[in-house]
Structures are given as C-alpha cells and as structure tokens.
Design an enzyme around this catalytic site. Sequence first.
Site: not given
Length: 215
Positions: A80, A194, A196
């Site tokens: 990011c 992202h 995750e």
Amino acid sequence: MKVTVIDYGLSNLLSVQHAFAHFGAEVELTNKPEDILAASALVLPGVGAFQDGMAGLGSLDLIEPIRRKAGEGTPLLGICLGMQMLFDESEEFGLHKGLGLIPGRVVRIPDTDTEGNPQRVPHISWEPLIPAGGRSDFSGTVLCDVAPGQECYFIHSYEAKPAKEEYRLADAVYGGRPVCAAAQKGSVVGTQFHPEKSGPVGLSIIQNYLRLCER
C-alpha cells in the site's frame, strides 16, 4: 524464515504480522537502522500520506539502510503506502521524493472516468487483477498462484506508475483505466492492494514472497 517488518508509525502492523506468522515466518518488528541492515528479508507496510511516510522513515534514519539493503539484493516487499514509497517521487500534497527503488512516479487517480463521468476517489473496492507488462499470466512472479481475474482489496487515491512496463506485474481497472496494482524490480516488490486483507489470493502472495526470500 525471519522477516523484518519496518515500523515508522504509519502501519496496521498487527494484520501484517499475523499474515506472515500464518506461514510460520518469524516476524521482527523494528524501527532501528541496525536491525534493517542485519535483515535477510524486509517488509515496508503503511497507510496514510506519502509525505508523512517518508518523514517517518527519515526521522528514524531508516531511508539509507533500506536503500542499501535493496541495493544488495535483500528482498523487500512494500504494501500500500509502502509500495508507493518504493518509487522515485509522489505528487500527493506537493512533490516529494521517495526511496527511488523502482523508477516511476505516484500520481492521483483521476476524478472522472474515461467517459468524463465523476468517479469516487479515494477508490475503495474489490477489483480483479489483470496481468500487465506484456504478461499473459502471473507465472514467474509473486502472483504466480493467482488466476487472472481474481480479486484483491484496494483503498487508495493515488497510483504508483512504473517508468517501464517491464516493472508492472498486475493492473486493476478503475474508471476504464488500468491502475498499477503490483510492481517489481529485481528483489523489490510492491503491492498497491492489501495482501493481508485479500483472502486466499493475498495469502498466496505472502507465501510466494517468503519463497522468494528463501532463494
């Protein structure tokens, strides 16, 4: 495998730590130059404004250690805002210098689509990943387990645009325009989304990054 996650005050560190720990990686969280210089794998996460991110790195004397390690070939994953800071400069709130590890510039996503209609910025949505840089699929990259068209989670107002097409790994499409979603130069990898937070697709990217670190 030990992964050093860089803490400069602008990151959702817990989710990043959990994602890497899911694959058995030992995660070291640090804001110390000596830890970065000793690292065998680095992760630069981040949320917020480009200028604030670079200021955070600078205030902790982390910029040159990161550049040095990347120059030595140490794997580095930017996530990011972390991806954006890998580039030469950003035009967010003025012109600001980045780490200069991937040639290119961070620019604002247009407020209108290709037909001139208003579009929402910041862009927040799930978007399909499309091979870029002349690729027909993601083989040979950290996205190798991702099928073209699988979706990842995006939230951003600015796009990191590589100077050369060969550095683009994947695009998303917003407002009819391709937006760079992932980029790589050598051992330096960036994802605008992202991993995750992107379910199985994102986790596969983290797993493949760990495999890259083990080579």
